[in-house]
Scaffold this active site. Structure first.
Site, short mmCIF file in Angstrom:
data_model
loop_
_atom_site.label_atom_id
_atom_site.label_comp_id
_atom_site.label_asym_id
_atom_site.label_seq_id
_atom_site.Cartn_x
_atom_site.Cartn_y
_atom_site.Cartn_z
N ASN A 7 1.23 -3.03 18.07
CA ASN A 7 0.13 -2.24 18.74
C ASN A 7 1.42 -2.11 20.15
O ASN A 7 1.17 -2.86 20.96
CB ASN A 7 -0.68 -2.95 19.42
CG ASN A 7 -2.04 -2.19 20.03
OD1 ASN A 7 -1.58 -1.52 20.86
ND2 ASN A 7 -3.13 -2.79 20.96
N ARG A 98 -0.96 0.57 15.45
CA ARG A 98 -1.86 1.47 16.13
C ARG A 98 -0.75 2.20 17.09
O ARG A 98 -0.19 2.84 16.75
CB ARG A 98 -2.40 1.17 17.45
CG ARG A 98 -2.54 1.56 18.76
CD ARG A 98 -3.05 0.55 20.24
NE ARG A 98 -3.73 2.10 20.93
CZ ARG A 98 -2.84 1.56 21.94
NH1 ARG A 98 -1.04 0.99 22.63
NH2 ARG A 98 -2.97 2.48 22.98
N HIS A 186 -7.68 5.44 23.51
CA HIS A 186 -7.95 3.90 24.15
C HIS A 186 -8.63 4.17 23.03
O HIS A 186 -10.26 3.10 23.36
CB HIS A 186 -8.68 4.20 25.40
CG HIS A 186 -7.77 4.10 26.35
ND1 HIS A 186 -7.03 3.93 27.80
CD2 HIS A 186 -6.05 3.28 26.50
CE1 HIS A 186 -5.69 3.96 28.21
NE2 HIS A 186 -5.15 3.44 27.38
N ARG A 247 0.70 6.81 36.53
CA ARG A 247 0.02 8.21 36.10
C ARG A 247 -0.58 8.18 36.93
O ARG A 247 -1.57 7.67 37.61
CB ARG A 247 -0.37 7.97 34.53
CG ARG A 247 0.67 8.17 33.54
CD ARG A 247 0.51 8.36 31.78
NE ARG A 247 -0.03 6.39 31.62
CZ ARG A 247 -0.41 5.70 31.10
NH1 ARG A 247 -1.33 7.40 30.10
NH2 ARG A 247 -0.73 4.92 30.30
N GLU A 390 -8.46 -4.57 20.22
CA GLU A 390 -7.60 -3.13 19.24
C GLU A 390 -7.22 -3.67 18.70
O GLU A 390 -6.66 -3.18 17.18
CB GLU A 390 -6.55 -3.01 20.26
CG GLU A 390 -7.75 -1.85 21.26
CD GLU A 390 -6.21 -1.31 22.69
OE1 GLU A 390 -6.42 -0.06 23.47
OE2 GLU A 390 -5.49 -2.05 22.55
#
Length: 408
Positions: A7, A98, A186, A247, A390
């Site tokens: 990931n 991922r 996401h 961000r 995840e």
């Protein structure tokens, strides 16, 4: 079957090893080995934590921030030292990756081929730090585990079936025809949290209206109706939407044109500023880490307080947008590093939602103790904290893909 999961994030690398057998468990099992690398603390260095199922743990600060070198070190620890959990690399049958941006090309997990790697590389322009990180992880895995099947699982896939009005930007239609559209990100986290919410509530997922809030260094919301994403805050790139750690989130494009035309900024300047020098970092001048912002805010730092208040304001704003798209809500779900560990953010986000009949229990919010419902007993809307998984979603997706291929 042993499935190793990579990931790769923009400033982190999580690597997990699962032993996967049929039937798959209803809840995410713990990995039998895990490694977490973090580049966000000190430039040029890597904070690394490695744990085995037996409880052995190693913590190191590596004198490099180069992902290939860190991955090589991580993979050596998988079979060597106190945290070693396999005897031979040949025990790994599958490696799942991922991949943040699959564009319009990949809506399902896929075996990694030279053609797929070329597509991931081409899409770097849309998610430069993320897709590049995935390619570096794929290269490391192919070298270490040449016998294993390599599978890509895409973060954009969960949002790929959003209604067209949610996908299209209100510019020329030719943009959409050229693939310039809202993709969302996401997806693995939002999908898992929706499924886990249904379990916690004892409800059928297809009957639920959910707003899932993935709040970490990157932040996004999703409006989920009947288990399907119908709107999300991130768009063409992972920069749109909420204010994040470093961000900016959404900004008036006219402001960017002004900076380009009248303030001497270049496209590279804007890329650097909007991705790495904005958000919590930009407003506070301290850090993109919410933990540091909360501490400075408590000590009376004015800009830290402003950064927190701006983060919460934009979070409330976007929750309202998701609510309007859904036409109502059964549960609000918080996940991610901030969503799971910052009760101040959860409380502030919910403070103005009393008109929905939503109320949180202060003591439950302060210490959820894992996956939990932190709403008051009389609340008309449930409020959940979910530890996102995840990595297990990637392992599970790999399992299902191989099962499908075996049946064809």
């Amino acid at each position: 079957m042993k499935i190793l999961v990579f990931n790769a994030g923009s400033s982190s690398q999580k690597t997990r090893l699962y032993e996967v057998q049929a039937p798959l468990p209803a809840e995410a099992p713990p990995p039998i080995w895990e490694a977490s690398a973090d580049w966000s603390h000190e430039p040029g260095k890597t904070e690394l934590v490695i744990r085995s199922a037996s409880g052995q743990e190693e913590r190191e600060t590596l004198p490099t921030s180069e992902r290939p070198a860190v991955l090589k070190h991580i993979l050596q620890s998988l079979s060597h030292g106190s945290t070693g959990s396999i005897e031979r690399n040949e025990e790994i049958g599958v490696v799942g990756h991922r991949v943040v941006h699959g564009g319009a090309y990949y809506r399902e997990p896929a075996l990694i081929t030279p053609e797929l790697k070329t597509t991931i590389e081409r899409l770097q322009i849309l998610a430069p730090s993320h897709n590049r990180a995935s390619l570096e992880a794929i290269a490391a895995a192919e070298e270490a585990f040449p016998q294993a099947q390599q599978i890509a699982v895409f973060d954009t896939a969960f949002h790929s079936h959003m209604p067209l009005p949610a996908q299209i930007y209100p510019g020329p239609y030719e943009w959409f025809a050229q693939g310039l559209r809202r993709y969302g990100f996401h997806g693995l986290s939002h999908q898992y949290c929706a499924r886990r919410a249904a379990q916690l509530l004892g409800r059928d997922l297809t009957s639920l209206r959910l707003i899932t809030c993935h709040l970490g260094n990157g932040c996004s919301l999703a409006a989920i109706l009947g288990g399907e994403s119908i709107e999300t805050t991130m768009g063409f790139t992972p920069m749109e939407g909420l204010m994040m750690g470093t961000r900016s989130g959404s900004i008036d494009p006219g402001l960017l044109l002004y900076l380009l035309r009248h303030a001497g900024y270049s496209a590279d300047d804007l890329d650097r500023i909007l991705n790495r020098e904005s958000g919590l970092m930009g407003i506070s001048g301290l850090s993109g880490d919410m933990r540091i912002i909360l501490q400075a805010r408590a000590e009376g730092n004015r800009r830290a307080r402003l950064a927190f208040n701006t983060f919460v304001h934009r979070l409330r704003l976007q929750i309202g947008a998701m609510l309007a798209v859904l036409g109502g809500i059964d549960a609000l779900v918080f996940t991610g590093g901030i969503g799971e560990h910052a009760p101040e953010v959860r409380a502030a986000a919910c403070e103005t939602l009393g008109f929905l009949g939503l109320a949180i229990d202060a003591s439950r919010n302060a210490d959820p103790g894992g996956d939990a419902d932190i709403a008051s007993p009389h609340s008309a809307v449930r409020v959940l904290v979910v530890q996102t998984q995840e990595d297990w979603m990637i392992a599970e997706a790999c399992w299902h893909l191989l099962k499908q291929r075996a049946q064809t």
